[in-house]
Design a protein around this motif. Structure first.
Motif, PDB file in Angstrom:
ATOM      1  N   THR A  46       0.831  -1.211   0.000  1.00  0.00           N
ATOM      2  CA  THR A  46       0.000   0.000   0.000  1.00  0.00           C
ATOM      3  C   THR A  46       0.858   1.250   0.000  1.00  0.00           C
ATOM      4  O   THR A  46       0.567   2.231  -0.702  1.00  0.00           O
ATOM      5  N   GLU A  76      -1.964   7.123   2.010  1.00  0.00           N
ATOM      6  CA  GLU A  76      -2.175   5.679   2.114  1.00  0.00           C
ATOM      7  C   GLU A  76      -3.631   5.334   2.408  1.00  0.00           C
ATOM      8  O   GLU A  76      -4.155   4.337   1.901  1.00  0.00           O
ATOM      9  N   ILE A  78      -5.520   5.161  -0.710  1.00  0.00           N
ATOM     10  CA  ILE A  78      -5.205   3.934  -1.443  1.00  0.00           C
ATOM     11  C   ILE A  78      -6.001   2.767  -0.879  1.00  0.00           C
ATOM     12  O   ILE A  78      -6.575   1.956  -1.618  1.00  0.00           O
ATOM     13  N   VAL A  79      -6.052   2.672   0.440  1.00  0.00           N
ATOM     14  CA  VAL A  79      -6.809   1.604   1.087  1.00  0.00           C
ATOM     15  C   VAL A  79      -8.280   1.706   0.712  1.00  0.00           C
ATOM     16  O   VAL A  79      -8.944   0.703   0.410  1.00  0.00           O
ATOM     17  N   LEU A 125      -8.710   0.387  -2.787  1.00  0.00           N
ATOM     18  CA  LEU A 125      -8.589  -1.066  -2.859  1.00  0.00           C
ATOM     19  C   LEU A 125      -9.843  -1.751  -2.340  1.00  0.00           C
ATOM     20  O   LEU A 125     -10.298  -2.756  -2.900  1.00  0.00           O
TER      21      LEU A 125
END
Length: 291
Positions: free
Chosen positions: A169, A180, A183-184, A187
């Motif tokens: 990540t 981050e 990004i999580v 996802l």
């Protein structure tokens, strides 16, 4: 002054019904889809030039616009061929591509000095891609996350080639210059792009004895409602006097008849019936008050 566009042989003039003969009449195209591509390009220029002088909403305007759509439907079919792998959606793809073609016709101007096909193709393909982006998700997610999923997929492929492993990540965040936590979020949202069937056989079906996920899913337990009712009734029953609790125990616990209860208490069966009605009404009222 630009030279007039030649009209293909066999195409008659379109009669708009107007008495005015000062305006150039449009050719009548009986089967626009059957016109050869070269003739279609020439006719399109003629129709675009005339369309720019017509008042929107008139019968002649609609004829010119509709004919332009039919003359250029081959562009939609050409663009749709790029998505032949989605053959089950081809009808929807053609319909959406036609919407892109109509938007291109409404925005095109001959002064752009480019071929209409060059201008229209990005509009058609873009409309089809938007269709996939908006309808291919199994669950609805914000547009921002839909676009982030695409960026993450590209970044993952690029980093996999460089690192020879799946990126973390943190590495994805550094590559895309994003936090981050975003990004999580992307996802997690990507999990909603496709949905698997609960009837697909499981890998460990032989070991577990379950053929599919649906075999492992629980169902509503009809006894749960009884548990809830007993839990709610317990404090109400405790508020009853000893004889009322005894009557309930004999009727519903020991499953004695009203005549048997009457013989036990030394009263008539009719009196037991009235007592049970009063007790159950009192308990029912208590339950409704709790709700």
């Amino acid at each position: 002054m630009a030279s007039p566009v030649p009209v293909p042989t066999g195409i008659r003039s379109y009669d708009s019904g107007s008495d005015s003969r000062t305006e150039e009449q449009l050719p009548y195209v009986e089967s626009p889809a059957a016109v050869a591509p070269r003739d279609a390009r020439e006719l399109s220029r003629l129709f675009f030039a005339r369309l720019a002088t017509l008042e929107e909403g008139t019968h002649e305007y609609q004829y010119a616009r509709n004919t332009l759509i039919e003359l250029n439907l081959s562009l939609v079919k050409f663009a749709a061929a790029r998505f032949r792998s989605r053959s089950d959606q081809m009808e929807d793809i053609v319909q959406v591509g036609t919407i892109g073609l109509i938007k291109a016709i409404d925005r095109f101007e001959l002064t752009r000095e480019v071929e209409f096909a060059t201008f229209a193709m990005p509009c058609i393909v873009g409309e089809i891609k938007r269709f996939f982006r908006d309808t291919s998700w199994s669950v609805h997610v914000p547009r921002r996350l839909q676009e982030l999923r695409i960026a993450l997929a590209r970044a993952t492929d690029e980093l996999f080639q460089l690192l020879d492993r799946s990126p973390t990540t943190a590495e994805l965040a550094a590559h895309l210059d994003l936090p981050e936590d975003e990004i999580v979020e992307g996802l997690v949202a990507a999990n909603g792009y496709t949905a698997g069937s609960i009837d697909i056989p499981l890998d460990d079906a032989s070991e577990s004895g379950s053929d599919s996920l649906s075999d492992r899913l629980g169902d509503d337990d009809p006894e749960l409602e009884a548990v809830e009712n007993i839990t709610a009734l317990k404090p109400l029953v405790e508020q009853l006097d000893e004889r009322d609790r005894q009557i309930l125990r004999m009727r519903y616990g020991l499953e004695m008849t009203q005549s048997q209860i009457g013989a036990e208490l030394g009263v008539s069966q009719m009196h037991v019936s009235r007592l049970l009605s009063r007790i159950t009404a009192q308990l029912r009222k208590g339950l409704l008050t709790q709700e």
